[in-house]
Write a protein that holds these residues in place. Structure first.
Motif, PDB file in Angstrom:
ATOM      1  N   CYS A  81       0.727  -1.182   0.133  1.00  0.00           N
ATOM      2  CA  CYS A  81      -0.205   0.027   0.086  1.00  0.00           C
ATOM      3  C   CYS A  81       0.855   1.267   0.132  1.00  0.00           C
ATOM      4  CB  CYS A  81      -1.110   0.060   1.064  1.00  0.00           C
ATOM      5  SG  CYS A  81      -0.356  -0.248   2.791  1.00  0.00           S
ATOM      6  N   GLU A  82       0.155   2.240  -0.281  1.00  0.00           N
ATOM      7  CA  GLU A  82       1.023   3.440  -0.295  1.00  0.00           C
ATOM      8  C   GLU A  82       0.411   4.649   0.693  1.00  0.00           C
ATOM      9  OE1 GLU A  82      -0.532   6.030  -3.979  1.00  0.00           O
ATOM     10  OE2 GLU A  82       0.427   4.312  -4.628  1.00  0.00           O
ATOM     11  N   LYS A  83       1.292   5.594   0.850  1.00  0.00           N
ATOM     12  CA  LYS A  83       0.525   6.838   1.500  1.00  0.00           C
ATOM     13  C   LYS A  83       1.102   8.125   0.975  1.00  0.00           C
ATOM     14  CE  LYS A  83       3.951   7.405   5.510  1.00  0.00           C
ATOM     15  NZ  LYS A  83       3.916   7.655   6.907  1.00  0.00           N
ATOM     16  N   GLY A 110       4.836   3.124   9.521  1.00  0.00           N
ATOM     17  CA  GLY A 110       4.579   1.997   8.454  1.00  0.00           C
ATOM     18  C   GLY A 110       2.760   2.019   8.514  1.00  0.00           C
ATOM     19  N   PRO A 111       2.387   0.776   7.754  1.00  0.00           N
ATOM     20  CA  PRO A 111       0.745   0.843   7.632  1.00  0.00           C
ATOM     21  C   PRO A 111       0.729  -0.187   9.022  1.00  0.00           C
ATOM     22  CG  PRO A 111       2.021  -0.541   5.758  1.00  0.00           C
ATOM     23  CD  PRO A 111       3.015   0.488   6.597  1.00  0.00           C
ATOM     24  N   ASP A 112      -0.402   0.158   9.869  1.00  0.00           N
ATOM     25  CA  ASP A 112      -1.026  -0.654  10.848  1.00  0.00           C
ATOM     26  C   ASP A 112      -2.036  -1.494  10.451  1.00  0.00           C
ATOM     27  OD1 ASP A 112      -2.062  -1.633  13.007  1.00  0.00           O
ATOM     28  OD2 ASP A 112      -2.697   0.260  13.989  1.00  0.00           O
ATOM     29  N   MET A 113      -1.842  -2.724   9.837  1.00  0.00           N
ATOM     30  CA  MET A 113      -2.637  -3.538   9.168  1.00  0.00           C
ATOM     31  C   MET A 113      -3.955  -3.845  10.084  1.00  0.00           C
ATOM     32  SD  MET A 113      -2.244  -2.906   6.335  1.00  0.00           S
ATOM     33  CE  MET A 113      -3.020  -3.837   5.366  1.00  0.00           C
ATOM     34  N   THR A 114      -3.746  -3.928  11.340  1.00  0.00           N
ATOM     35  CA  THR A 114      -4.661  -4.456  12.345  1.00  0.00           C
ATOM     36  C   THR A 114      -5.871  -3.294  12.287  1.00  0.00           C
ATOM     37  OG1 THR A 114      -3.939  -3.095  14.254  1.00  0.00           O
ATOM     38  CG2 THR A 114      -3.308  -5.325  13.888  1.00  0.00           C
ATOM     39  N   SER A 115      -5.734  -2.084  11.518  1.00  0.00           N
ATOM     40  CA  SER A 115      -6.605  -1.128  11.432  1.00  0.00           C
ATOM     41  C   SER A 115      -7.379  -1.214  10.059  1.00  0.00           C
ATOM     42  CB  SER A 115      -6.185   0.404  11.684  1.00  0.00           C
ATOM     43  OG  SER A 115      -5.162   0.689  10.617  1.00  0.00           O
ATOM     44  N   THR A 136      -4.773   1.601  -0.922  1.00  0.00           N
ATOM     45  CA  THR A 136      -4.282   0.768  -2.350  1.00  0.00           C
ATOM     46  C   THR A 136      -5.986   0.683  -2.823  1.00  0.00           C
ATOM     47  OG1 THR A 136      -3.304  -0.919  -3.573  1.00  0.00           O
ATOM     48  CG2 THR A 136      -4.244  -1.524  -1.612  1.00  0.00           C
ATOM     49  N   THR A 137      -6.274   0.328  -3.920  1.00  0.00           N
ATOM     50  CA  THR A 137      -7.451   0.297  -4.813  1.00  0.00           C
ATOM     51  C   THR A 137      -7.471  -0.751  -5.492  1.00  0.00           C
ATOM     52  OG1 THR A 137      -7.472   2.921  -4.755  1.00  0.00           O
ATOM     53  CG2 THR A 137      -9.052   1.650  -6.259  1.00  0.00           C
ATOM     54  N   GLN A 172       4.928   6.950   0.088  1.00  0.00           N
ATOM     55  CA  GLN A 172       5.609   6.119   0.606  1.00  0.00           C
ATOM     56  C   GLN A 172       4.791   4.981   0.198  1.00  0.00           C
ATOM     57  OE1 GLN A 172       6.749   6.189   4.777  1.00  0.00           O
ATOM     58  NE2 GLN A 172       7.584   4.113   4.761  1.00  0.00           N
ATOM     59  N   ILE A 173       5.730   3.894  -0.433  1.00  0.00           N
ATOM     60  CA  ILE A 173       5.275   2.553  -0.835  1.00  0.00           C
ATOM     61  C   ILE A 173       5.682   1.450   0.282  1.00  0.00           C
ATOM     62  CG2 ILE A 173       4.655   0.990  -2.615  1.00  0.00           C
ATOM     63  CD1 ILE A 173       5.007   3.245  -4.492  1.00  0.00           C
TER      64      ILE A 173
END
Length: 187
Positions: A81-83, A110-115, A136-137, A172-173
């Motif tokens: 994913c990106e931001k 970084g991405p918090d994938m729990t959310s 991401t889409t 950032q990816i």
């Protein structure tokens, strides 16, 4: 080394409340009375209604970029994913629904994938993501044309990175453990 098992990520119907931690729902139904109550930013008549929906913020010194985006990935497995650190980003499906996967930033950035949440965004509705939201889409079928608002320098930075591999400054990816979109069973 054994790969980690894929984690399911349920696809949900988008709502303003569910989207709130990540940004704003665009295209919400507003009654003519509600629109008329805010006469500074709304107009209603027998021929047309319009109202203020959201003040798009590109961040300090930013210039709004209006993009036409065609999404084609139907891959149900999400591995990155990106931001965008400086700007909000809005996406509005015009020709087909999209699935927007969103995650809050973790303490380390970084991405918090729990959310993580995955939302179906139908034609005629849109979302505006806060700066720093991981996303991401995907599309449920074939492709979807979308209108996107972003920051011009963020677009240029991302295009330069994707075309040449140059380090991105405003985007950032990040790779993530595999998550698989799961759809509710029809009733």
């Amino acid at each position: 080394m054994t790969p980690l098992p894929e984690k399911p990520l349920p696809v949900e119907t988008v709502s303003a409340a569910a989207l709130a931690p990540f940004g704003w729902l665009l295209g919400k139904a507003v009654s003519a009375a509600d629109a008329a109550a805010d006469t500074a930013l709304a107009f209603t008549s027998p021929a047309t209604d319009f109202w203020h929906e959201h003040g798009f913020d590109t961040g300090p010194g930013g210039e709004t970029d209006i993009l036409w985006v065609v999404y084609r990935s139907t891959d149900r497995t999400i591995t990155e994913c990106e931001k965008h650190s400086l700007t909000q980003q809005a996406v509005i499906p015009l020709t087909g629904a999209i699935i927007q996967i969103l995650a809050l930033p973790a303490a380390d950035g970084g991405p918090d994938m729990t959310s993580a949440r995955a939302f179906v965004i139908p034609v005629g509705t849109g979302i505006c993501m806060r700066p720093g939201i991981w996303h991401t889409t995907r599309v449920p079928v074939e492709s979807a044309d979308c209108l996107m608002l972003s920051r011009r320098s963020t677009t240029a930075d991302l295009v330069r990175h994707l075309n040449t591999g140059a380090p991105a400054q405003e985007t950032q990816i990040s790779a993530i453990p595999a998550h698989v979109l799961s759809f509710p069973k029809p009733k």
